[in-house]
Enzyme design. Structure first.
Site, mmCIF file in Angstrom:
data_model
loop_
_atom_site.group_PDB
_atom_site.id
_atom_site.type_symbol
_atom_site.label_atom_id
_atom_site.label_comp_id
_atom_site.label_asym_id
_atom_site.label_seq_id
_atom_site.Cartn_x
_atom_site.Cartn_y
_atom_site.Cartn_z
ATOM 1 N N GLU A 58 -1.147 -62.923 -41.020
ATOM 2 C CA GLU A 58 -2.110 -63.238 -42.185
ATOM 3 C C GLU A 58 -1.476 -64.244 -43.125
ATOM 4 O O GLU A 58 -2.310 -65.506 -43.291
ATOM 5 C CB GLU A 58 -2.200 -61.916 -42.811
ATOM 6 C CG GLU A 58 -2.738 -62.210 -44.059
ATOM 7 C CD GLU A 58 -3.089 -60.944 -45.100
ATOM 8 O OE1 GLU A 58 -2.582 -59.771 -44.553
ATOM 9 O OE2 GLU A 58 -3.643 -60.904 -46.303
ATOM 10 N N ASP A 108 3.302 -58.591 -50.619
ATOM 11 C CA ASP A 108 2.418 -58.522 -49.626
ATOM 12 C C ASP A 108 2.812 -59.417 -48.248
ATOM 13 O O ASP A 108 1.974 -60.714 -48.415
ATOM 14 C CB ASP A 108 0.718 -58.862 -50.086
ATOM 15 C CG ASP A 108 -0.016 -58.417 -49.116
ATOM 16 O OD1 ASP A 108 0.011 -57.616 -48.181
ATOM 17 O OD2 ASP A 108 -1.451 -59.073 -49.435
ATOM 18 N N GLU A 159 -6.783 -52.146 -54.364
ATOM 19 C CA GLU A 159 -7.630 -53.131 -54.135
ATOM 20 C C GLU A 159 -9.306 -52.571 -53.915
ATOM 21 O O GLU A 159 -9.745 -52.621 -52.865
ATOM 22 C CB GLU A 159 -7.259 -53.629 -52.788
ATOM 23 C CG GLU A 159 -5.867 -54.342 -52.943
ATOM 24 C CD GLU A 159 -5.359 -55.313 -51.642
ATOM 25 O OE1 GLU A 159 -6.104 -54.933 -50.405
ATOM 26 O OE2 GLU A 159 -4.534 -56.046 -51.985
#
Ligand code: GCV
Length: 837
Positions: free
Chosen positions: A403, A375, A297
């Site tokens: 998240e 993820d 990332e």
């Protein structure tokens, strides 16, 4: 005396509590709970150094006995045997003072011995922090009214039980929903580290022994001289609780400090890291180690120089080795992919990158693996990397901060999700290979291993952003200590410690917490399709379309006929072949793939029948309706606890559960509308698109308001909302009610944008009946990542119970815009008792 006691009992039940002391409150026990207990009259702490965890334990025991029983007990450090006392220290110190223990307990690092015989209590640690863990265990028993005689050794299943914080140097926290950083602000370490010490206390109370204090997306400025000194202060603040600190590194740091390269094999780079590590250990002599996110990332890494990830990890391992430090090297390495390639799959990346490196990492490197291959989704299969590293130590990475799971605005008790992975048997070499036995080091005979939990606590007094989500932090520690434990019994300890011993409270919070993850999965993304949130923006509300058509590889491959990722070896990405044969063959065959992971492994028609007998599409509809319905019951359950919980915490949770009840309907409608629209297949139960109790805002008579086509379309009822014609125009929407006369719950669906607070007033026949402000995100009442658009993140419902109306009454809502927010309104619903719409 009696009055004082009554007052304390009263305090224990209803005193205001802002959440700061979390589950370590030492609230007074009602007298009836302890009248048979002989309370120790002295504490003997076998250490006089104030920074020692044994010393801290003495203080905790004193505070605990004072708080729980109202009894003042002295702490002594005198080394004489004492009757009716709690003796606490390390086994070695105890042996020096009192001679050898009769039955020496078998303790591993951080393990403790706890023995209680009436008021004679022995708490002995293999090391100093272990003694403190024993003290917390003893106090946890007392606080729960458990006075049984015990004598046992408790050993952690793994040496690494760490927290990761994703705190940035400017004080923000990536994916944090509980306020600003308690460690950093304005590029440096904050002056007042009281919260760091309080945090260490919470962590030690559940056996956590390490914390990485800064974001894995690291900033090299942490390594300047001033900040290294600041890190020393953080370590000092946490050391009395036995929590060691570590830091995340920016791989390219040497270049940012003037070197021409950050090649891990370049001698100048090696020297640079050696010196930096030495400077760090001068300030933090017990530093736990480093955490590294490399080549992922946008983060730099060794691949820039055609070096392997192992060469990158070993660079740090060698620098840390003289000090006994550990490198946690993240397996979260992947590249952007092209969805038009049927065989491309981000889920393959970790095994593709790391399996060939097995055996090449130094012994003090631990590969830190997210629980699933993508993820932190609402459901993922176990990462196959756990089965593919036999000569490398591994740790599991869990995400305590929610998240992709409601960002602390939705109650989601996570351990049942984590257990799907911790308890999964990967059957390496056709032998039992349960993930918890792999990360403990036991299965492959590795010296290191354990867990890392991404917590992201902040300055909010609730730490995480909401009180109920503290159960996830508590349970993370308990599972890191012993992953075989039962999530429900951990939860119940937490409830008693946090809210007291009332069985109504215990039962209600147990029920809602245990139902919360299945409910969230039901209304957010089922059958292994992942959390259908907006992966390009906030990761919060619904936006299924954002999964596809980009390089991130969180694809659903949904079209108007089919959905799901084909991850078979025969026809798909080959991912199922990364598992050992027994597991691989289960996932390869659609007949043996469990329904809850069907769309993770297979690409099927919406009409494909599940094992349950439902079709895929009908399951989507049913699950979303059932999940949202369950979320309504959380609110009802909580309301039964009014008066049994202090008003401050009661109201805080009430607000959030009310919000969740509304937002679960936003999720339900968005996902069912989206797939109904895409597939064209109607809901057999005729719920999707049919809302008999709603009045669409755009169908009302509008003045100063205009219709607005919401994007994504599925996040507005009938795809359309209304907004004021300008940011200064007051809008009015009115209609004549055609419902039978009666009493209704009035639900108003609006959008709460970041960047302004609109005001709404509701009138029945020109009499003001209700009013509200769209202030949930601007004043951070909720804490989730906000949105500046009308979408699934900002869509919100507020409900006014018991509104009386007669057929033919005029309903009017007046919206006054604020800032960028044009008083947006989607619909209102008049709901008879028991109806959810
Ligand atoms: C810290 C996901 C999150 C990122 C996070 C990353 C990681 O992509 O959305 O915020 O970055 O995972 O775990 O490194």
């Amino acid at each position: 005396m009696i009055r004082a006691l009554l007052f304390q009992v009263f305090l224990g039940l209803v005193a205001a509590d802002n959440g700061l002391s979390a589950w370590v409150r030492y609230a007074p026990l009602a007298n009836s709970h302890h009248f048979h207990y002989a309370i120790p009259s002295k504490i003997v702490a076998l250490n006089t150094t104030e920074t020692s965890p044994v010393y801290t334990a003495g203080q905790e025991l004193q505070d605990g006995l004072q708080g729980i029983f109202g009894k003042q007990v002295t702490v002594e450090h005198a080394k004489c045997p004492a009757a009716s006392s709690v003796v606490i220290g390390t086994v070695d110190e105890y042996t020096k003072v009192y001679g050898k223990l009769q039955n020496s307990p078998e303790l591993v690092e951080d393990g403790f011995w706890l023995s209680t015989k009436g008021s004679e209590v022995q708490i002995l640690g293999q090391n100093e922090r272990a003694a403190l863990y024993g003290a917390f265990e003893y106090l946890s028993m007392l606080a729960q009214g458990n006075f049984s005689q015990v004598a046992y050794a408790s050993n952690p299943s793994a040496p690494i039980r760490w927290i990761n914080q994703w705190d940035n140097m400017d004080g923000s926290i990536e994916r944090g929903y509980g306020g600003q950083s308690i460690f950093f602000s304005n590029g440096t370490i904050v002056q007042n580290l009281t919260r760091a010490t309080e945090y260490a206390r919470l962590l030690a109370s559940v056996g956590i022994n390490g914390i990485i204090v800064n974001n894995v997306n690291a900033n090299s400025s942490l390594l300047n001289e001033t900040n290294i000194i600041g890190l020393g202060r953080i370590a000092d603040a946490m050391r009395p609780y036995g929590v060691r600190i570590g830091i995340s590194l920016d791989f390219a740091s040497p270049m940012e400090y003037g070197l021409p390269t950050f090649d891990p094999l370049d001698p100048s780079v090696i020297e640079w890291w050696t010196n930096k590590t030495e400077a760090l250990y001068q300030q933090v002599p017990d530093m736990a180690g480093y955490l590294v996110k490399a080549d992922s990332e946008g983060q730099p890494g060794p691949l820039t120089y055609n070096r392997t990830l192992a060469q990158g990890g070993n660079l740090f391992a060698k620098a840390l080795q003289p000090y006994g430090g550990i490198v946690m090297f993240r397996a979260f390495v992947y590249n952007q992919l092209n969805e038009s390639d049927w065989r491309a799959d981000r889920a393959n990346a970790a095994v593709d990158f790391f399996k060939p490196l097995d055996g090449e990492f130094d012994d003090n490197v631990v590969v830190q693996i997210k629980y699933g291959p993508i993820d932190f989704q609402v459901r993922e299969p176990t990462s196959p990397l756990f089965a593919n590293l036999h000569k490398t130590s591994t740790a599991i990475e869990l995400e305590i901060t929610q998240e992709y799971l409601g960002q602390q605005c939705h109650l989601v008790y996570l351990p049942p999700l984590w257990k799907t992975v911790l308890d999964f048997d990967l059957r390496v070499d056709n032998k039992s290979s349960i993930v918890r036995n792999i990360i403990s080091g036991q299965r492959f005979n590795r010296p290191l291993g354990g867990s890392a939990g991404v917590a992201n606590v902040g300055t909010n007094t609730t730490w995480l952003g909401s009180i109920l989500s503290q159960s996830n932090l508590y349970a993370y520690g308990r599972l890191a200590w012993q992953p075989a434990q039962d999530p429900e019994s951990i939860l119940q300890d937490w409830i008693r410690l946090t809210f007291g011993l009332d069985t109504n409270v215990l039962n209600a919070i147990t029920q809602m917490s245990m139902e919360s993850w299945p409910a969230y999965e039901n209304y957010s993304g089922n059958l292994g399709i992942q959390t259908l949130t907006d992966i390009l923006y906030t990761h919060y509300g619904p936006n299924p379309q954002s999964q596809d058509g980009n390089g991130w590889g969180q694809w659903t491959r949904a079209d108007h006929l089919t959905i799901g990722m084909d991850r078979t070896v025969t026809n798909g990405t080959g991912f199922s072949g990364q598992y050992p044969p027994e597991v691989a063959s289960m996932y390869e065959d659609i007949a043996t793939t469990p329904d809850n992971l069907l769309l993770w492994f297979h690409h099927v028609n919406y009409t494909h029948p599940l094992h349950s007998g439902e079709t895929v599409i009908q399951h989507f509809y049913n699950a979303h309706y059932s999940g949202a319905l369950t979320a309504q019951t959380f609110l009802q359950l909580w309301q039964t606890l009014k008066g049994k919980i202090d008003p401050e915490r009661y109201e805080e949770v009430l607000f959030r559960l009310t919000y969740q009840a509304g937002h679960s309907i936003v999720w339900r409608d968005a996902i069912t509308n989206f797939y109904n629209n895409l597939s064209g297949i109607p809901d057999e139960a005729q719920r999707v698109g049919h809302h008999p109790w709603r009045i669409e805002a755009e169908s009302m008579t509008l003045s100063g308001y205009m219709p607005y086509a919401v994007s994504p379309f599925e996040t507005a009822s009938n795809y359309t909302a209304i907004v004021t014609t300008s940011n200064t125009t007051v809008g009015t929407a009115s209609t004549v009610l055609a419902y039978p006369s009666g009493t209704y719950d009035l639900a108003v669906n609006f959008y709460d944008l970041y960047g302004g607070i609109s005001e709404y007033k509701i009138y029945i026949n020109d009499k003001q009946t209700a009013a509200f402000s769209a202030d949930y995100v601007d004043v951070a009442r909720l804490g989730h990542t906000p949105s500046i658009y009308l979408d699934g993140h900002s869509a919100t419902r507020i409900t006014f119970p018991g509104v009386k109306v007669a057929k033919g009454d005029t309903f009017k809502i007046v919206g006054t815009p604020g800032g960028i927010e044009p008083a947006p309104l989607d619909y209102v619903a008049f709901l008879p008792a028991g109806v959810v719409d």
